[in-house]
Design an enzyme around this catalytic site. Structure first.
Site, mmCIF file in Angstrom:
data_model
loop_
_atom_site.group_PDB
_atom_site.id
_atom_site.type_symbol
_atom_site.label_atom_id
_atom_site.label_comp_id
_atom_site.label_asym_id
_atom_site.label_seq_id
_atom_site.Cartn_x
_atom_site.Cartn_y
_atom_site.Cartn_z
ATOM 1 N N LYS A 89 23.397 67.649 37.197
ATOM 2 C CA LYS A 89 22.337 66.987 37.742
ATOM 3 C C LYS A 89 21.443 65.791 36.750
ATOM 4 O O LYS A 89 21.311 66.202 35.727
ATOM 5 C CB LYS A 89 21.136 67.941 38.230
ATOM 6 C CG LYS A 89 20.180 67.547 38.867
ATOM 7 C CD LYS A 89 20.574 67.406 40.446
ATOM 8 C CE LYS A 89 19.398 66.534 41.011
ATOM 9 N NZ LYS A 89 19.745 64.920 41.320
ATOM 10 N N GLN A 110 18.480 65.465 29.382
ATOM 11 C CA GLN A 110 18.445 66.254 30.790
ATOM 12 C C GLN A 110 18.710 67.759 30.686
ATOM 13 O O GLN A 110 18.068 68.558 31.622
ATOM 14 C CB GLN A 110 19.275 65.610 31.728
ATOM 15 C CG GLN A 110 19.000 65.674 33.304
ATOM 16 C CD GLN A 110 17.961 64.863 33.907
ATOM 17 O OE1 GLN A 110 18.036 63.575 33.532
ATOM 18 N NE2 GLN A 110 17.205 65.283 34.587
ATOM 19 N N LYS A 125 24.221 62.478 33.665
ATOM 20 C CA LYS A 125 23.401 61.087 33.854
ATOM 21 C C LYS A 125 24.574 60.134 34.056
ATOM 22 O O LYS A 125 25.897 60.190 33.511
ATOM 23 C CB LYS A 125 22.791 60.857 32.460
ATOM 24 C CG LYS A 125 21.613 59.652 32.741
ATOM 25 C CD LYS A 125 20.243 60.329 33.233
ATOM 26 C CE LYS A 125 19.342 59.451 33.578
ATOM 27 N NZ LYS A 125 17.968 59.901 34.052
ATOM 28 N N GLY A 164 18.486 58.752 41.299
ATOM 29 C CA GLY A 164 17.824 57.531 40.831
ATOM 30 C C GLY A 164 17.641 57.522 39.406
ATOM 31 O O GLY A 164 17.294 58.497 38.746
ATOM 32 N N ASP A 165 17.202 56.385 38.951
ATOM 33 C CA ASP A 165 16.642 56.101 37.496
ATOM 34 C C ASP A 165 16.451 54.600 37.222
ATOM 35 O O ASP A 165 16.305 53.982 38.568
ATOM 36 C CB ASP A 165 17.641 56.507 36.505
ATOM 37 C CG ASP A 165 16.941 56.472 35.062
ATOM 38 O OD1 ASP A 165 16.091 57.492 34.726
ATOM 39 O OD2 ASP A 165 17.253 55.590 34.088
ATOM 40 N N THR A 208 8.005 62.049 39.788
ATOM 41 C CA THR A 208 8.061 61.970 38.310
ATOM 42 C C THR A 208 6.690 61.600 37.736
ATOM 43 O O THR A 208 6.032 62.231 37.036
ATOM 44 C CB THR A 208 9.061 60.826 37.913
ATOM 45 O OG1 THR A 208 10.147 61.203 38.299
ATOM 46 C CG2 THR A 208 9.253 61.045 36.336
ATOM 47 N N SER A 377 13.700 66.678 43.039
ATOM 48 C CA SER A 377 15.408 66.706 43.313
ATOM 49 C C SER A 377 15.724 68.081 43.599
ATOM 50 O O SER A 377 16.738 68.300 44.432
ATOM 51 C CB SER A 377 15.827 66.059 42.296
ATOM 52 O OG SER A 377 15.991 64.600 42.402
HETATM 53 P P1 NDP Z 1 12.365 51.356 37.321
HETATM 54 O O1 NDP Z 1 13.631 50.784 37.133
HETATM 55 O O2 NDP Z 1 11.477 51.878 38.462
HETATM 56 O O3 NDP Z 1 11.121 50.635 36.087
HETATM 57 C C1 NDP Z 1 11.278 50.583 34.689
HETATM 58 C C2 NDP Z 1 10.063 49.587 34.222
HETATM 59 O O4 NDP Z 1 10.188 49.451 33.012
HETATM 60 C C3 NDP Z 1 10.300 48.135 34.696
HETATM 61 O O5 NDP Z 1 8.786 47.781 35.190
HETATM 62 C C4 NDP Z 1 10.618 47.584 33.694
HETATM 63 O O6 NDP Z 1 10.207 46.139 33.671
HETATM 64 C C5 NDP Z 1 10.328 48.278 32.579
HETATM 65 N N1 NDP Z 1 11.138 47.935 31.378
HETATM 66 C C6 NDP Z 1 12.477 48.094 31.348
HETATM 67 N N2 NDP Z 1 12.881 47.906 30.295
HETATM 68 C C7 NDP Z 1 11.747 47.570 29.348
HETATM 69 C C8 NDP Z 1 11.618 47.105 28.036
HETATM 70 N N3 NDP Z 1 12.630 46.834 27.261
HETATM 71 N N4 NDP Z 1 10.414 47.089 27.675
HETATM 72 C C9 NDP Z 1 9.250 47.039 28.413
HETATM 73 N N5 NDP Z 1 9.436 47.264 29.853
HETATM 74 C C10 NDP Z 1 10.592 47.692 30.169
HETATM 75 O O7 NDP Z 1 12.519 52.657 36.417
HETATM 76 P P2 NDP Z 1 11.705 54.179 36.436
HETATM 77 O O8 NDP Z 1 10.418 54.057 36.485
HETATM 78 O O9 NDP Z 1 12.610 55.180 37.368
HETATM 79 O O10 NDP Z 1 12.142 54.988 34.869
HETATM 80 C C11 NDP Z 1 11.325 54.577 33.999
HETATM 81 C C12 NDP Z 1 11.502 55.589 32.992
HETATM 82 O O11 NDP Z 1 11.384 56.764 33.207
HETATM 83 C C13 NDP Z 1 12.873 55.650 32.253
HETATM 84 O O12 NDP Z 1 12.981 55.752 30.773
HETATM 85 C C14 NDP Z 1 13.678 56.620 33.002
HETATM 86 O O13 NDP Z 1 14.772 57.233 32.384
HETATM 87 C C15 NDP Z 1 12.536 57.754 33.101
HETATM 88 N N6 NDP Z 1 12.537 58.541 34.134
HETATM 89 C C16 NDP Z 1 12.783 58.290 35.431
HETATM 90 C C17 NDP Z 1 12.617 59.270 36.459
HETATM 91 C C18 NDP Z 1 12.638 58.781 37.888
HETATM 92 O O14 NDP Z 1 12.429 59.850 38.954
HETATM 93 N N7 NDP Z 1 12.855 57.766 38.466
HETATM 94 C C19 NDP Z 1 12.686 60.698 36.045
HETATM 95 C C20 NDP Z 1 12.583 60.810 34.804
HETATM 96 C C21 NDP Z 1 12.390 60.081 33.678
HETATM 97 P P3 NDP Z 1 11.133 45.179 34.271
HETATM 98 O O15 NDP Z 1 11.099 44.800 35.736
HETATM 99 O O16 NDP Z 1 10.479 43.760 33.419
HETATM 100 O O17 NDP Z 1 12.555 45.373 33.533
#
Ligand code: NDP
Length: 445
Positions: A89, A110, A125, A164-165, A208, A377
């Site tokens: 998962k 995870q 993942k 998703g991620d 999250t 989830s």
């Molecule tokens: P999204 O794709 O929705 O958003 C990612 C955000 O981070 C965007 O605003 C993006 O900006 C920014 N970003 C990406 N790379 C960089 C960088 N190098 N420097 C600065 N900003 C950056 O992803 P999520 O919100 O889903 O995920 C964010 C984090 O949370 C990840 O680490 C993910 O693994 C973790 N996570 C997510 C979960 C979920 O349910 N979605 C669950 C648990 C953890 P830009 O648009 O400019 O690329």
């Protein structure tokens, strides 16, 4: 050579040039090796090496047709780390820099996160180096369909349940689930984070970010404080960041920043509900939603900067791995008054993490604080297995309880290890490890 030294050199030999995976595995080893050393069963069953190694990795090619009718090729992977506690998962990430080391670290983290939830969840993942930015809707849909064609035989409600991620939300999961239905001819919970119309949970998108703030609330509560009136810096502007901002605002905190890979949005008076509603709805259509909001509503957008030189009470990194290095962490220690709570997975380098742990700040790792997504989830999987829906209110109550339980478990374990101030990193690693290790021992070999 000590067990820790032997394990580290074994890890380095088996995973050459996989820096992200080695970073996360070494950090965990520091805390769990003493637990293994004190437990004859764990030693006899070689639990350490078994937990540090994935079960299998699927590597595949996704060939799909772009809008010009030309076949493009992307690389893709699914790391199935462990099914000792339930079906594999974990999320799916589409990002041009995605590689096997990143996916191995995410699947490994995870395992501990899912163990902490006390739900029936193994760990995995996956994702692809496909970059959805600048692609048309039709191209994204065709890519998602082709991705599912390559992976559908390897997933299912009792085998592996991707979610998703980064760059994969309910829209992409809807396209993938549609293709799964056409191919597998089985309406089941093979994916989570699906649109509500396809059996998704009505709280999954928020889970999250909301969960992170529930964790912050618990940390504050244990210091006899409330979130109301605290100022918060958030990095990222995606699913996790925006829902964390929304919940923080609802609970009376002041959200001073969001960021993306191109710069930081600063709202000295705090972001409002209208700002966040716009980012969640209209912002999706913009190439740089933060810059557009700043222009539209008179906020500040600074290119090529991050939130971490601003002053506030709490910092919540919600963007990506290793966004905070040692130098940034030193600034954070000076600039924040309460603590850092990780919404992203491993947003701190090892040096940054060590700096925060040694400081006056309270510091919680992603594997505990961002577990809300996988928790909901897990509820979505239960809901699909029972062919029923749960209301948002029911799910929110259960999510809050789970986040509170994880916080309590980490704090209790930290206290049992002799810490005066809670070491949530140690607590989370040991609680997650014990649950995994006990399952491995019970399996025999
Ligand atoms: P999204 O794709 O929705 O958003 C990612 C955000 O981070 C965007 O605003 C993006 O900006 C920014 N970003 C990406 N790379 C960089 C960088 N190098 N420097 C600065 N900003 C950056 O992803 P999520 O919100 O889903 O995920 C964010 C984090 O949370 C990840 O680490 C993910 O693994 C973790 N996570 C997510 C979960 C979920 O349910 N979605 C669950 C648990 C953890 P830009 O648009 O400019 O690329």
């Amino acid at each position: 050579m000590s067990l820790l030294e032997r394990t580290i050199s074994w890890l380095e030999e088996k995973n050459p040039n996989q820096d992200e995976f080695l970073q996360s595995a070494k950090e965990v080893c520091e805390y769990i090796v003493p637990i293994v050393n004190a437990n004859e069963d764990y030693k006899a069953h070689n639990v350490l090496q078994r937990i540090l190694t994935h079960d299998q990795i699927l590597e595949f090619t996704v060939t799909w047709e772009n809008d010009k009718g030309y076949p493009e090729v992307n690389r893709a992977w699914r790391v199935q780390h462990s099914n000792a506690l339930g079906p594999y998962k974990g999320g799916t990430r589409f990002h041009p820099q995605l590689n096997i080391s990143t996916l191995k670290f995410l699947a490994f983290e995870q395992s501990f996160k899912n163990a902490l939830t006390q739900l029936t969840l193994g760990s995995g993942k996956g994702g692809s180096d496909f970059n959805p930015k600048g692609r048309s809707e039709n191209e994204i849909r065709r890519f998602c369909n082709a991705y599912m064609q390559a992976i559908y035989k390897h997933i299912g409600p009792n085998t592996d349940v991707p979610a998703g991620d980064i760059n994969v939300g309910d829209k992409e999961l809807g396209y993938m689930f549609g293709e799964y239905l056409r191919l597998a001819k089985s309406y089941d919970g093979a994916l989570s984070g699906k649109p509500i119309a396809l059996g998704g949970s009505c709280l999954r998108a928020q889970a999250t970010g909301f969960g992170v703030i529930y964790f912050v609330q618990e940390m504050l509560k244990s210091q006899d404080k409330q979130i109301d009136g605290h100022s918060v810096l958030i990095s990222g502007a995606g699913n996790v960041a925006l829902h964390a901002a929304l919940k923080a605002l609802q609970l009376g905190a002041k959200v001073l920043s969001l960021s993306n890979s191109r710069g930081v949005l600063i709202a000295e008076e705090g972001l409002t509900q209208q700002h966040l509603d716009w980012l969640l709805e209209e912002g999706k259509k913009e190439t740089n939603s933060l810059e557009s909001l700043a222009k539209k509503d008179g906020l500040l957008y600074k290119k090529n900067e991050s939130p971490w030189s601003l002053k506030a009470d709490i910092g919540i990194p919600c963007a990506t791995q290793n966004e905070i290095n040692g130098d940034t962490a030193k600034k954070i220690v000076k600039n924040l008054s309460f603590g850092v709570v990780e919404g992203a997975n491993m947003p701190c380098t090892q040096e940054a993490s060590d700096t925060l742990l040694k400081s006056k700040l309270h510091y919680a790792p992603g594997k505990a604080a961002n577990a809300g997504g996988v928790i909901v989830s897990g509820f979505e999987m239960q809901q699909n297995a029972m062919m029923r829906y749960e209301t948002e209110a029911e799910l929110d109550k259960k999510l809050q309880q789970k986040m509170s339980d994880i916080h309590q478990a980490c704090e209790d374990e930290s206290r049992a290890q002799g810490n005066d101030k809670a070491n949530y990193v140690q607590g989370a690693n040991i609680v997650g490890f014990r649950r995994l290790a006990d399952a491995i021992v019970a399996q025999g070999y």
